[in-house]
Design a protein around this motif. Structure first.
Motif, short mmCIF file in Angstrom:
data_model
loop_
_atom_site.label_atom_id
_atom_site.label_comp_id
_atom_site.label_asym_id
_atom_site.label_seq_id
_atom_site.Cartn_x
_atom_site.Cartn_y
_atom_site.Cartn_z
N THR A 79 0.85 -1.18 0.00
CA THR A 79 0.00 0.00 0.00
C THR A 79 0.89 1.24 0.00
OG1 THR A 79 -0.12 -0.05 2.42
CG2 THR A 79 -1.94 -1.07 1.21
N SER A 80 0.32 2.36 -0.47
CA SER A 80 1.09 3.60 -0.52
C SER A 80 0.18 4.80 -0.29
CB SER A 80 1.78 3.75 -1.89
OG SER A 80 0.83 4.13 -2.89
N LYS B 205 -0.54 6.94 -2.33
CA LYS B 205 -1.29 7.24 -3.55
C LYS B 205 -2.72 6.71 -3.46
CE LYS B 205 1.83 9.35 -6.04
NZ LYS B 205 1.67 10.78 -6.45
N GLY B 206 -3.03 6.00 -2.35
CA GLY B 206 -4.38 5.46 -2.20
C GLY B 206 -4.62 4.24 -3.05
N THR B 207 -3.59 3.40 -3.21
CA THR B 207 -3.74 2.17 -3.96
C THR B 207 -3.12 1.01 -3.19
OG1 THR B 207 -1.74 2.70 -5.21
CG2 THR B 207 -3.85 3.18 -6.26
N CYS B 208 -3.70 -0.16 -3.39
CA CYS B 208 -3.15 -1.42 -2.89
C CYS B 208 -2.84 -2.28 -4.10
CB CYS B 208 -4.16 -2.11 -1.97
SG CYS B 208 -3.60 -3.68 -1.28
N HIS B 209 -1.61 -2.79 -4.19
CA HIS B 209 -1.17 -3.56 -5.36
C HIS B 209 -0.80 -4.98 -4.95
CE1 HIS B 209 -0.49 -0.02 -8.11
NE2 HIS B 209 -0.41 0.59 -6.95
N VAL B 210 -1.09 -5.95 -5.82
CA VAL B 210 -0.60 -7.31 -5.68
C VAL B 210 0.25 -7.64 -6.89
CG1 VAL B 210 -1.24 -9.76 -5.64
CG2 VAL B 210 -2.52 -8.13 -4.25
N PHE B 211 1.46 -8.13 -6.64
CA PHE B 211 2.39 -8.52 -7.70
C PHE B 211 2.68 -10.00 -7.59
CE2 PHE B 211 3.31 -4.11 -6.66
CZ PHE B 211 3.48 -3.50 -7.89
N ALA B 212 2.71 -10.68 -8.73
CA ALA B 212 3.12 -12.08 -8.76
C ALA B 212 4.64 -12.16 -8.74
CB ALA B 212 2.58 -12.76 -10.02
N ILE B 213 5.15 -13.13 -7.98
CA ILE B 213 6.58 -13.42 -7.98
C ILE B 213 6.84 -14.76 -8.64
CG2 ILE B 213 8.62 -13.84 -6.55
CD1 ILE B 213 7.41 -12.04 -4.45
N VAL C 242 -7.77 2.45 -2.21
CA VAL C 242 -7.94 2.32 -0.77
C VAL C 242 -7.66 3.69 -0.14
CG1 VAL C 242 -7.31 -0.12 -0.73
CG2 VAL C 242 -5.53 1.62 -0.45
N PRO C 243 -7.96 3.86 1.15
CA PRO C 243 -7.64 5.14 1.80
C PRO C 243 -6.12 5.42 1.72
CG PRO C 243 -9.15 3.89 3.16
CD PRO C 243 -8.74 2.98 2.05
N PRO C 244 -5.72 6.66 1.44
CA PRO C 244 -4.30 6.98 1.30
C PRO C 244 -3.55 7.11 2.61
CG PRO C 244 -5.61 8.95 0.97
CD PRO C 244 -6.59 7.83 1.13
N ILE D 128 -4.36 3.56 9.82
CA ILE D 128 -4.05 4.24 11.06
C ILE D 128 -5.30 4.84 11.71
CG2 ILE D 128 -3.58 6.49 10.06
CD1 ILE D 128 -1.47 4.76 12.79
N SER D 129 -6.36 5.00 10.95
CA SER D 129 -7.61 5.51 11.53
C SER D 129 -8.51 4.39 12.05
CB SER D 129 -8.38 6.35 10.50
OG SER D 129 -8.85 5.53 9.43
N GLY D 130 -8.03 3.13 11.94
CA GLY D 130 -8.79 2.01 12.49
C GLY D 130 -9.74 1.34 11.53
N ARG D 131 -9.57 1.56 10.24
CA ARG D 131 -10.42 0.89 9.26
C ARG D 131 -9.79 -0.43 8.85
NH1 ARG D 131 -11.93 5.22 4.70
NH2 ARG D 131 -13.34 3.55 4.05
#
Length: 357
Positions: free
Chosen positions: A264-265, A267-275, A308-310, A329-332
């Motif tokens: 997560t970052s 920028k408000g995004t969550c990424h999944v990368f294949a290894i 996602v929330p930034p 950090i806000s508890g979500r």
């Protein structure tokens, strides 16, 4: 000194005995000082301006909390037992920020402490080791008698960056003696490597649970690099984006091998990368014909991403395959299912307002 005989597995009955929860205690989001997973990412802990609380990741459930009326800035669990490492935090800390308290929540008391001249930045625990991170030092102690075993010098480390695997042969990864360098070391062996991971300052470090792979990002936050801890050699590089970002959290999958990473970052995004998962395939740049001419040409981009929330967050893979757990950090709290290159939001909760279990 104390002995490992103090360790008690927190069954529901034990947890109830260790809990001090009152109806008047409520953690507001603005009071959160710390969020972090335990060693196997089955639980997470929250430090606040009034104490701390521990939750299971999936299903989400508050297991116990402790109200001190003053701040806790670091809460490091020891798997799922009653022993934790606590450091004071916030404007009104319960413990000094220069001390690590080894806390037994079953007995509701401190068993031992480690004191320093400067603020403690991070703490990591294993059953036989305690790792304490300061701004330019990493100290490694024997857990049973608190004897100092080793100390490592690092570049300035205000974020307390350090990663520890919980495998049979645990690996520690911390900042090295040079800018952009990561030092890896076998805690019970002699193998070590100095990896020049990036040209600029390191922003995140993460080890797979088996300790075989290391993920690093720099302060630019555009690339994630994967390293082999046995050889110190690069294994893979994936691209989060072309614009700079502050990476909040990176973690490997573990069902059963580290075959993907999630991050997560701000920028408000969550990424999944294949290894190394045949069921997932990262996207590739449409400029692949220009590889070598443009820096992003030929890059591997995320297999799936979600808005996602930034705000600052931690993220990991769930115990169910292709699930992702995220806490802000806000508890979500969020649980996602990742299928066919897309995120599906399964659960969204507020950890500060959970219904009684």
């Amino acid at each position: 000194m104390y002995s490992l005989c103090c360790l008690v597995l927190l069954t529901p009955e034990r947890e109830m005995a260790a809990t001090t929860t009152t109806d008047s205690v409520s953690f507001a989001p603005e009071h959160v000082l710390y969020i972090g997973f335990n060693q196997d990412q089955t639980c997470f802990a929250v430090g606040t301006t009034t104490g701390f609380a521990v939750y299971t990741c999936d299903p989400l459930k508050e297991r116990f909390r402790r109200d001190f009326g003053k701040g806790i800035g670091i809460v490091e669990m020891l798997f799922r037992c009653n022993i934790l490492a606590l450091v004071g935090g916030g404007p009104n800390p319960y413990f000094p920020k220069q001390k690590v308290q080894i806390w037994d929540d079953f007995q509701a008391r401190c068993l031992a402490e480690l004191e320093y001249r400067t603020d403690v930045k991070a703490v990591h625990l294993l059953r036989e080791r305690i790792i304490v991170v300061l701004d330019a030092k990493v100290y490694i102690y024997n857990f049973s008698d608190l004897q100092l075993i080793r100390q490592l010098d690092t570049v300035p480390n205000p974020k307390g960056l350090c990663a520890l695997s919980s495998s049979e042969r645990p690996i520690i990864a911390c900042l090295g003696a040079k800018l952009g360098q990561v030092h890896t070391d076998e805690l019970y062996g002699r193998s070590s490597h100095d990896i020049q991971a990036h040209t600029g300052p390191i922003n995140t470090l993460s080890l797979s649970l088996d300790g075989k792979l290391l993920a690093t990002t720099s302060e630019k936050g555009t690339l994630v690099r994967i390293w082999d801890t046995a050889t110190g050699e690069a294994r893979k590089e994936v691209r989060r984006g072309s614009g700079e970002a502050a990476i909040h959290s990176v973690n490997f999958s573990y069902n059963p091998d580290p075959s993907a990473i999630v991050l997560t970052s701000d920028k408000g995004t969550c990424h999944v990368f294949a290894i190394a998962d045949a069921a997932m395939q990262n996207k590739t740049s449409t400029f692949s014909w220009a590889k070598g001419l443009i820096s992003i040409a030929g890059s591997e981009w995320s297999f799936a991403q979600e808005t996602v929330p930034p705000e600052r967050s931690i993220v990991c893979f769930g115990t169910e395959k292709f699930t992702v757990i995220m806490v802000t950090i806000s508890g979500r709290y969020f649980k996602f299912k990742v299928e066919s290159g897309a995120f599906q939001r399964v659960v969204e909760r507020d950890i500060f307002h959970l219904e009684p279990q």
